[in-house]
Design a protein around this motif. Sequence first.
Motif, PDB file in Angstrom:
ATOM      1  N   LYS A  87       0.747  -1.157   0.047  1.00 11.27           N
ATOM      2  CA  LYS A  87      -0.205   0.011  -0.093  1.00 11.27           C
ATOM      3  C   LYS A  87       0.994   1.296  -0.081  1.00 11.27           C
ATOM      4  O   LYS A  87       0.889   2.237  -0.923  1.00 11.27           O
ATOM      5  CB  LYS A  87      -1.009   0.119   1.126  1.00 11.27           C
ATOM      6  N   ASN A  88       1.750   1.283   0.893  1.00 14.24           N
ATOM      7  CA  ASN A  88       2.645   2.540   1.176  1.00 14.24           C
ATOM      8  C   ASN A  88       3.282   2.980  -0.138  1.00 14.24           C
ATOM      9  O   ASN A  88       3.678   3.930  -0.600  1.00 14.24           O
ATOM     10  CB  ASN A  88       3.249   2.761   2.325  1.00 14.24           C
TER      11      ASN A  88
ATOM     12  N   ARG B 256       1.009  14.232  13.713  1.00 16.68           N
ATOM     13  CA  ARG B 256       1.894  14.049  12.362  1.00 16.68           C
ATOM     14  C   ARG B 256       1.924  15.354  11.363  1.00 16.68           C
ATOM     15  O   ARG B 256       1.504  15.717  10.430  1.00 16.68           O
ATOM     16  CB  ARG B 256       1.019  13.155  11.362  1.00 16.68           C
ATOM     17  N   PRO B 257       2.771  16.204  11.910  1.00 21.22           N
ATOM     18  CA  PRO B 257       3.072  17.494  11.189  1.00 21.22           C
ATOM     19  C   PRO B 257       3.799  17.152   9.871  1.00 21.22           C
ATOM     20  O   PRO B 257       4.289  16.040   9.586  1.00 21.22           O
ATOM     21  CB  PRO B 257       4.041  18.450  12.309  1.00 21.22           C
ATOM     22  N   VAL B 258       3.865  18.237   9.082  1.00 23.12           N
ATOM     23  CA  VAL B 258       4.573  18.088   7.693  1.00 23.12           C
ATOM     24  C   VAL B 258       5.604  19.049   7.782  1.00 23.12           C
ATOM     25  O   VAL B 258       6.163  19.682   6.788  1.00 23.12           O
ATOM     26  CB  VAL B 258       3.544  18.097   6.703  1.00 23.12           C
ATOM     27  N   ASP B 259       6.054  19.625   9.116  1.00 19.49           N
ATOM     28  CA  ASP B 259       7.005  20.798   8.867  1.00 19.49           C
ATOM     29  C   ASP B 259       8.356  20.182   8.325  1.00 19.49           C
ATOM     30  O   ASP B 259       9.182  21.060   7.540  1.00 19.49           O
ATOM     31  CB  ASP B 259       7.636  21.291  10.182  1.00 19.49           C
ATOM     32  N   GLN B 260       8.890  18.922   8.375  1.00 18.89           N
ATOM     33  CA  GLN B 260       9.931  18.485   7.607  1.00 18.89           C
ATOM     34  C   GLN B 260       9.785  18.653   6.075  1.00 18.89           C
ATOM     35  O   GLN B 260      10.915  18.804   5.476  1.00 18.89           O
ATOM     36  CB  GLN B 260      10.361  17.348   7.971  1.00 18.89           C
TER      37      GLN B 260
ATOM     38  N   MET C  77      14.231  14.708  11.822  1.00 14.24           N
ATOM     39  CA  MET C  77      14.084  13.299  12.280  1.00 14.24           C
ATOM     40  C   MET C  77      13.658  12.541  11.130  1.00 14.24           C
ATOM     41  O   MET C  77      13.524  13.178  10.060  1.00 14.24           O
ATOM     42  CB  MET C  77      12.905  13.432  13.525  1.00 14.24           C
TER      43      MET C  77
ATOM     44  N   THR D  88      11.977  10.899   8.411  1.00 11.92           N
ATOM     45  CA  THR D  88      10.581  10.976   7.891  1.00 11.92           C
ATOM     46  C   THR D  88      10.388  10.109   6.306  1.00 11.92           C
ATOM     47  O   THR D  88      11.138  10.648   5.505  1.00 11.92           O
ATOM     48  CB  THR D  88      10.063  12.419   7.741  1.00 11.92           C
ATOM     49  N   VAL D  89       9.638   9.139   6.416  1.00 16.06           N
ATOM     50  CA  VAL D  89       9.569   8.580   5.270  1.00 16.06           C
ATOM     51  C   VAL D  89       9.007   9.302   4.114  1.00 16.06           C
ATOM     52  O   VAL D  89       9.489   9.651   2.965  1.00 16.06           O
ATOM     53  CB  VAL D  89       8.654   7.222   5.305  1.00 16.06           C
ATOM     54  N   ASN D  90       7.580   9.864   4.258  1.00 24.62           N
ATOM     55  CA  ASN D  90       7.135  10.574   3.312  1.00 24.62           C
ATOM     56  C   ASN D  90       7.782  11.891   3.112  1.00 24.62           C
ATOM     57  O   ASN D  90       7.827  12.470   1.953  1.00 24.62           O
ATOM     58  CB  ASN D  90       5.570  10.859   3.707  1.00 24.62           C
TER      59      ASN D  90
ATOM     60  N   ASP E 152       4.824   0.085  12.365  1.00 24.80           N
ATOM     61  CA  ASP E 152       3.512  -0.429  11.518  1.00 24.80           C
ATOM     62  C   ASP E 152       3.064  -2.075  12.100  1.00 24.80           C
ATOM     63  O   ASP E 152       2.202  -2.466  11.788  1.00 24.80           O
ATOM     64  CB  ASP E 152       3.471  -0.433  10.325  1.00 24.80           C
TER      65      ASP E 152
ATOM     66  N   VAL F 202       7.824   5.833  17.451  1.00 26.97           N
ATOM     67  CA  VAL F 202       7.935   7.006  16.257  1.00 26.97           C
ATOM     68  C   VAL F 202       6.792   7.658  16.426  1.00 26.97           C
ATOM     69  O   VAL F 202       6.735   8.791  15.922  1.00 26.97           O
ATOM     70  CB  VAL F 202       7.807   5.895  15.067  1.00 26.97           C
TER      71      VAL F 202
ATOM     72  N   ARG G 137      -3.448  -0.218  11.751  1.00 28.91           N
ATOM     73  CA  ARG G 137      -2.457  -1.204  12.209  1.00 28.91           C
ATOM     74  C   ARG G 137      -3.154  -1.735  13.818  1.00 28.91           C
ATOM     75  O   ARG G 137      -3.026  -3.003  13.903  1.00 28.91           O
ATOM     76  CB  ARG G 137      -1.159  -0.941  12.431  1.00 28.91           C
TER      77      ARG G 137
HETATM   78  C1  EPZ Z   1       4.919   6.584   6.663  1.00 29.34           C
HETATM   79  O1  EPZ Z   1       4.187   7.651   6.994  1.00 29.34           O
HETATM   80  C2  EPZ Z   1       3.744   5.249   6.569  1.00 29.34           C
HETATM   81  N1  EPZ Z   1       2.694   5.877   5.459  1.00 29.34           N
HETATM   82  C3  EPZ Z   1       3.259   5.092   7.895  1.00 29.34           C
HETATM   83  O2  EPZ Z   1       2.451   3.909   7.671  1.00 29.34           O
HETATM   84  C4  EPZ Z   1       4.334   4.480   8.606  1.00 29.34           C
HETATM   85  O3  EPZ Z   1       3.941   4.298  10.183  1.00 29.34           O
HETATM   86  C5  EPZ Z   1       5.366   5.683   8.697  1.00 29.34           C
HETATM   87  O4  EPZ Z   1       6.023   6.033   7.532  1.00 29.34           O
HETATM   88  C6  EPZ Z   1       6.569   5.345   9.776  1.00 29.34           C
HETATM   89  O5  EPZ Z   1       7.374   4.503   9.025  1.00 29.34           O
HETATM   90  C7  EPZ Z   1       3.035   5.884   4.161  1.00 29.34           C
HETATM   91  O6  EPZ Z   1       3.976   5.737   3.698  1.00 29.34           O
HETATM   92  C8  EPZ Z   1       1.752   6.477   3.381  1.00 29.34           C
HETATM   93  P1  EPZ Z   1       7.036   9.732   9.014  1.00 29.34           P
HETATM   94  P2  EPZ Z   1       4.913   9.089   7.315  1.00 29.34           P
HETATM   95  O7  EPZ Z   1       6.944  11.023   8.463  1.00 29.34           O
HETATM   96  O8  EPZ Z   1       6.023   9.186   6.350  1.00 29.34           O
HETATM   97  C9  EPZ Z   1       7.237  12.913  12.572  1.00 29.34           C
HETATM   98  C10 EPZ Z   1       0.619   2.414   7.805  1.00 29.34           C
HETATM   99  O9  EPZ Z   1      -0.163   2.005   8.671  1.00 29.34           O
HETATM  100  N2  EPZ Z   1       7.281  13.933  11.567  1.00 29.34           N
HETATM  101  O10 EPZ Z   1       8.029   8.606   8.744  1.00 29.34           O
HETATM  102  O11 EPZ Z   1       3.799  10.076   7.607  1.00 29.34           O
HETATM  103  C11 EPZ Z   1       5.866  12.005  12.566  1.00 29.34           C
HETATM  104  O12 EPZ Z   1       4.909  12.885  13.470  1.00 29.34           O
HETATM  105  C12 EPZ Z   1       0.979   4.178   7.885  1.00 29.34           C
HETATM  106  O13 EPZ Z   1       0.631   2.205   6.617  1.00 29.34           O
HETATM  107  C13 EPZ Z   1       7.373  15.158  12.064  1.00 29.34           C
HETATM  108  O14 EPZ Z   1       7.526  15.806  13.187  1.00 29.34           O
HETATM  109  O15 EPZ Z   1       5.455   9.018   8.744  1.00 29.34           O
HETATM  110  C14 EPZ Z   1       6.101  10.718  13.242  1.00 29.34           C
HETATM  111  O16 EPZ Z   1       6.318  11.043  14.736  1.00 29.34           O
HETATM  112  C15 EPZ Z   1       0.516   4.662   9.346  1.00 29.34           C
HETATM  113  N3  EPZ Z   1       7.208  16.116  10.649  1.00 29.34           N
HETATM  114  C16 EPZ Z   1       7.722  10.606  12.696  1.00 29.34           C
HETATM  115  O17 EPZ Z   1       8.031  11.918  12.279  1.00 29.34           O
HETATM  116  C17 EPZ Z   1       7.242  15.854   9.705  1.00 29.34           C
HETATM  117  O18 EPZ Z   1       7.267  16.830   8.844  1.00 29.34           O
HETATM  118  C18 EPZ Z   1       7.711   9.562  11.661  1.00 29.34           C
HETATM  119  O19 EPZ Z   1       6.805   9.982  10.511  1.00 29.34           O
HETATM  120  C19 EPZ Z   1       7.141  14.612   9.248  1.00 29.34           C
HETATM  121  C20 EPZ Z   1       6.843  13.519  10.342  1.00 29.34           C
END
Ligand code: EPZ
Length: 419
Positions: A22-23, A124-128, A163, A165-167, A307, A329, A373
């Motif tokens: 999915k991801n 889940r902020p998007v600041d990064q 930190m 961040t995957v997306n 996950d 996480v 999950r």
């Molecule tokens: C991806 O989300 C996945 N989703 C998530 O899967 C997965 O849990 C997550 O990575 C961690 O592996 C998709 O790929 C669609 P992050 P993502 O940015 O990228 C913080 C599922 O169940 N953060 O790696 O959004 C954030 O709040 C889903 O399939 C910031 O602070 O996760 C978190 O605490 C759920 N600022 C940490 O980083 C930002 O700009 C990791 O989040 C971005 C993230």
Amino acid sequence: MDRIIVRGNGPLRGDVAVSGSKNSSLALMAAALLGRGETRLENVPRLRDVSAMLEILRALGTQADWDPEDDHAVRIDASTIRSPEAPYDLVRKMRASFLVLGPLLARFGLARVSEPGGCAIGVRPVDQHMKGLRALGAKLSLDHGYVEASAARLLGGNVVFDMTTVNGTQNVMMAACLAEGETVIENAAREPEVVELADVLQRMGAEIRGAGSDRIVIQGVEALRGVTHRVAGDRIEAGTLLAAGLTTGGDVSVRGVDPGTLESTLDKLRECGARIEADADSVRLVAEERPRPLSVTTAPFPGFPTDMQAQLMATLCIAEGASVVTERVFENRFMHVPELQRMGADITLSGRSAHVRGVARLSGAQVMATDLRASAGLVVAGLAAEGDTVIHRVYHIDRGYERIEEKLRHLGAEIRREG
Ligand code: EPZ
């Protein structure tokens, strides 16, 4: 409102194919916006989140739909992008749609994407994401809940994420492909979904080095072309099915997944006492004894995936002893705990850790799914519980698992859907 009824029915046994990731699918669909031409993705899971992403891509003016000849393939033709705006009512349904920001900015020089907002598991902020795109010369601002982004021409730059961040890594990597010059991303996410995206971008004509490490270097190019790609198997679905095999004392094989993408999960299942055999694209788990207790802390790849946390916790609820599960996480990813407690689990929460004392058997109960999950964890628990477990709000599970009850029934589970 759909619900799933699971009846503990002894060991799961058999062999099942996992669906495409999915991801990965969601990120690759966003990447299709970068290509001047058609991108075709195969082995895409038929999930609501994928359909939601198709709707967003169509709202942007691309042709995007399921392939009438192959119900697990999508075709996206981004030759023409009509509008750089991803509307709130679509984005709020599926936060991963924020992944269109980087590609729109790179392709169009303009983007207006609804800020995804939080969800059950965290703020889940998007600041990064914004920090990274600003490093490429973009101007970004928040306006009435929308991220407004513009850049006459993106310029390569140095991005250091605060930190992992995957997306965030994916968004910036996609934008950097069409920026002028070199971009270096430090503290990049190393998830398999980042590596798969980089592989596909390279086949579209991008120049990327280092994906899979925490330092990715991208040389911008003039244009990218469409591509055909078969999406990798879903490592989290595979881990979920294997955890179900262990929790029920069974013998389960999952096919169509690269074991290298779930090594840390396999390592924990082995520590729980499972016997694991793996070849190039399948994994077999044999439960030799009652699960053994352990300590586990979630972490970015290659650490134990957040996950998989709820699913492993369900297994530990019936382990022979006390375990500690620490979630590092997301800040609110223990919503399955009160539901597991309703099933007789003995869990005490303390800060970011859950202390789980194994009980001989869980008992079936009415429980509530709260996020994707967590609901998978409740299914795993229900498979090993005595009696019926009724999982409400099952639309959560449908977001990430294609035909989960069919797959589990194929392994001998007594599970049905009602409502
Ligand atoms: C991806 O989300 C996945 N989703 C998530 O899967 C997965 O849990 C997550 O990575 C961690 O592996 C998709 O790929 C669609 P992050 P993502 O940015 O990228 C913080 C599922 O169940 N953060 O790696 O959004 C954030 O709040 C889903 O399939 C910031 O602070 O996760 C978190 O605490 C759920 N600022 C940490 O980083 C930002 O700009 C990791 O989040 C971005 C993230």
